[in-house]
Structure formats: structure tokens, C-alpha cells
Design a protein around this motif. Structure first.
Motif, short mmCIF file in Angstrom:
data_model
loop_
_atom_site.label_atom_id
_atom_site.label_comp_id
_atom_site.label_asym_id
_atom_site.label_seq_id
_atom_site.Cartn_x
_atom_site.Cartn_y
_atom_site.Cartn_z
N UNK A 1 31.43 31.33 30.12
CA UNK A 1 31.49 29.93 29.67
C UNK A 1 30.17 29.38 29.19
N UNK A 2 29.06 29.86 29.79
CA UNK A 2 27.74 29.32 29.51
C UNK A 2 27.29 29.59 28.08
N UNK A 3 27.87 30.64 27.45
CA UNK A 3 27.45 31.00 26.09
C UNK A 3 28.47 30.59 25.05
N UNK A 4 29.43 29.73 25.45
CA UNK A 4 30.41 29.23 24.49
C UNK A 4 29.85 28.00 23.79
N UNK A 5 30.40 27.68 22.61
CA UNK A 5 30.03 26.47 21.90
C UNK A 5 31.27 25.60 21.76
N UNK A 6 31.35 24.45 22.44
CA UNK A 6 30.41 24.01 23.49
C UNK A 6 30.62 24.83 24.76
N UNK A 7 29.64 24.78 25.69
CA UNK A 7 29.81 25.50 26.95
C UNK A 7 31.05 25.02 27.69
N UNK A 8 31.64 25.92 28.47
CA UNK A 8 32.83 25.55 29.25
C UNK A 8 32.63 26.06 30.68
N UNK A 9 33.00 25.25 31.65
CA UNK A 9 32.88 25.67 33.05
C UNK A 9 34.17 25.40 33.79
N UNK A 10 34.31 25.99 34.96
CA UNK A 10 35.56 25.89 35.73
C UNK A 10 35.72 24.47 36.28
N UNK A 11 36.98 24.00 36.26
CA UNK A 11 37.28 22.64 36.72
C UNK A 11 38.31 22.68 37.84
N UNK A 12 38.29 21.68 38.73
CA UNK A 12 39.31 21.62 39.79
C UNK A 12 40.71 21.66 39.18
N UNK A 13 41.59 22.41 39.81
CA UNK A 13 42.96 22.54 39.33
C UNK A 13 43.20 23.73 38.43
N UNK A 14 42.11 24.35 37.92
CA UNK A 14 42.29 25.52 37.05
C UNK A 14 42.49 26.78 37.88
N UNK A 15 43.17 27.76 37.27
CA UNK A 15 43.41 29.06 37.91
C UNK A 15 42.84 30.15 37.01
N UNK A 16 42.00 30.99 37.62
CA UNK A 16 41.36 32.11 36.91
C UNK A 16 42.05 33.40 37.33
N UNK A 17 42.54 34.15 36.35
CA UNK A 17 43.10 35.48 36.66
C UNK A 17 42.18 36.53 36.07
N UNK A 18 41.90 37.55 36.86
CA UNK A 18 40.95 38.60 36.48
C UNK A 18 41.68 39.93 36.63
N UNK A 19 41.69 40.73 35.54
CA UNK A 19 42.56 41.90 35.50
C UNK A 19 41.79 43.13 35.04
N UNK A 20 41.97 44.24 35.74
CA UNK A 20 41.45 45.53 35.27
C UNK A 20 42.60 46.53 35.29
N UNK A 21 42.78 47.18 34.14
CA UNK A 21 43.85 48.14 33.93
C UNK A 21 43.87 49.20 35.03
N UNK A 22 45.01 49.36 35.67
CA UNK A 22 45.18 50.40 36.67
C UNK A 22 44.57 50.07 38.03
N UNK A 23 43.81 48.97 38.10
CA UNK A 23 43.19 48.58 39.38
C UNK A 23 43.94 47.41 39.98
N UNK A 24 44.10 46.31 39.22
CA UNK A 24 44.87 45.19 39.74
C UNK A 24 44.40 43.86 39.20
N UNK A 25 44.80 42.80 39.88
CA UNK A 25 44.55 41.45 39.40
C UNK A 25 44.14 40.53 40.55
#
Ligand code: ZN
Length: 280
Positions: free
Chosen positions: A247-271
Motif C-alpha cells: 500500500x505504501x508505494x501506491x498512488x495514492x498510498x493505501x492502508x488497511x482500515x477497520x472493517x476490511x478483510x485481507x486474504x493471503x494465498x499461496x498456491x498449494x500451501x493455503x490461505x
């Protein structure tokens, strides 16, 4: 083979829905502490491969950090070329290494209270060390890997970047800032453990999307270079760096906000599913 922490007990995961309690199945030889798998990883892996894998239904909500008390956590900065470009750092001969303090670890499905500042995301492949060592060679490196898990290197950018020198370790160690899980997957479960799709999304909007084959220092090279200096210990974690799209290198920067959900996924490993709440 997949190994998890179910309600504080070491389990083998069969399919997506079944867990075998290791202490019960091994009649006390291994477990119940999730860290006991790493005390003699080779013996544990031999036993696990021959174990009767019928188990009880797995309740994902009960999963904790698969490696809850690693002796050491190594974390690598700028290990993907396009992220090195976006961050403005040329690669060094020694990977940029810091720690995430152990108290920041949490499991795969959690809610994190956002502290003051700008909280950013970094999806990372996390290497779990089985056999420890010092001066490990590249040819030997894979034999020291127990497996992989998915990690988020959550980062508070204001404190990280405010001083003369970067405050990587503290700014990345607020409570809940190191989600990991859902389990540890052994490399033999993966078609090509050196080339896995890696991504994260906020409320379904893709933020990072790359492949682990784009690392500057691949997994064996990280083990060589870290163990040339520090002794790796059984159960250590290595957060292996994040691709571009923070987020820090986006134009404009974006950061996590209350109420948001982040999903993180790696193939064959999980989420991982990480929800965010205000700290107040
Ligand atoms: Zn990171």
C-alpha cells in the motif's frame, strides 16, 4: 504432509476437513505441543508418513499459528525484483534481514486491532526450519526445510520510516502483526516448491500477485546466506520477503482500515483470512 496447531495441540491434517491428534496417535511419542514436531523433525516426518491418517473433523476456527513459539524469526526485506524497484532499493549481497518478535505471531483466521499509524500488507512465503545448522551449503539446504506456511508481514509504516534508520523489527511486531498458517506443508506436497503463485486481496480486490520464482535470493540461497552468519534452529521461521503491490508505494498510498478483510494465498500451501478492527 500437512501439520497444524489445533487448539494448542499438534495435528496431522488429512484432506481439508480431518485432523489426526498426534499425541494420541503416536501414544505420546510426539505432541501434544505443536513445537514438538521440530525437536526431531526427521523422526517425526518418518512417523507421520506411516501413521494411520483417519482423523476427526477439522474445525478451522480452532487453528492457531502452526509454529507458535519459533526460537528465531528471520524476515527478509526486498527479496522480489519488482518490489526492490518500487521500494527504490538496489539488492545487496547480503539479504536485508530483521526479525518479527515472536509475540506478534497469530493464526490463520484472526482479527487484528489496528494501532495508530499506517498499517500495510506484505504476503510472504514462510519457510519452517526442520533440521538446524550453521554454514549450510546450497546442495544441503532443502534437507533443512520442514515445510512452508503462508505469512503476512503486517507493517506500521510511520514508525518504520520516521527515524534516521528504518525500524523494521518493532514496526512489524504489534500484537497480531504476524498471521501464519493455516498449516505447515512439506515440500514434497508441491509440484514445484520453488515456483508458487503468491497473492493477497482486500475485500476481494487483488493487491499483490506474483510467483515465488521471482525471488532475488531463492529459498536455498536464503538458508546459505543466513546460516553463514547465524545458527539456524529447529522450528525457526524465515519470512522470505514480499512481492510488489504494497500500500505504501501506491498512488495514492493505501492502508488497511477497520472493517476490511485481507486474504493471503499461496498456491498449494493455503490461505489466511485477517480482519481488521479499530483499536479503540
Ligand atoms: Zn516483509
Amino acid at each position: 504432509m500437512r501439520v497444524a496447531n489445533l487448539n494448542g495441540r499438534l495435528v496431522l491434517v488429512v484432506g481439508d476437513e480431518t485432523a489426526l491428534d498426534v499425541a494420541e496417535a503416536s501414544e505420546g511419542r510426539f505432541g501434544p505441543d505443536p513445537m514438538s514436531a521440530y525437536e526431531d523433525w526427521d523422526a517425526f516426518a518418518r512417523w507421520a508418513r506411516s501413521a494411520d491418517v483417519s482423523g476427526a473433523p477439522l474445525d478451522r476456527a480452532q487453528l492457531g499459528a502452526p509454529v507458535p513459539r519459533p526460537p528465531q524469526i528471520f524476515a527478509i526485506g526486498v527479496n522480489y525484483r519488482e518490489h526492490a524497484d518500487e521500494a527504490g532499493y538496489p539488492p545487496d549481497s547480503l539479504p536485508v534481514t530483521f526479525t518479527k518478535f515472536v509475540s506478534s505471531l497469530t493464526g490463520p483466521d484472526t482479527t487484528v486491532a489496528l494501532p495508530d499509524g499506517n498499517i500495510d500488507w506484505e504476503v510472504e512465503l514462510v519457510v519452517v526450519i526442520g533440521r538446524g545448522g550453521h554454514g549450510i551449503t546450497r546442495d544441503d539446504a532443502w534437507r533443512h526445510v520442514a515445510g512452508f506456511t503462508v505469512g503476512q508481514d503486517l507493517s506500521e509504516r510511520v514508525a518504520q520510516l520516521a527515524g534516521t534508520m528504518p525500524q523494521f523489527s518493532l514496526a512489524k511486531s504489534h500484537p497480531g502483526f504476524s498471521p501464519t498458517g493455516p498449516w505447515v506443508v512439506t515440500p514434497d506436497e508441491l509440484d514445484d516448491p520453488a515456483d508458487l503463485a503468491i497473492s493477497c486481496a482486500i475485500d476481494g480486490e487483488i493487491m499483490q500477485d506474483s510467483r515465488t520464482s521471482r525471488m532475488i535470493y531463492d529459498i536455498p540461497e536464503l538458508i546459505v546466506r543466513l546460516s553463514a552468519v547465524a545458527t539456524l534452529l529447529p522450528g525457526d521461521l524465515i519470512f522470505s520477503g514480499t512481492p510488489s503491490g504494497i500500500g505504501n508505494r501506491r498512488t495514492p498510498p493505501r492502508f488497511l482500515r477497520p472493517g476490511e478483510t485481507l486474504t493471503s494465498t499461496i498456491q498449494g500451501v493455503g490461505e489466511l483470512t485477517t480482519r481488521f478492527a479499530s483499536s479503540g
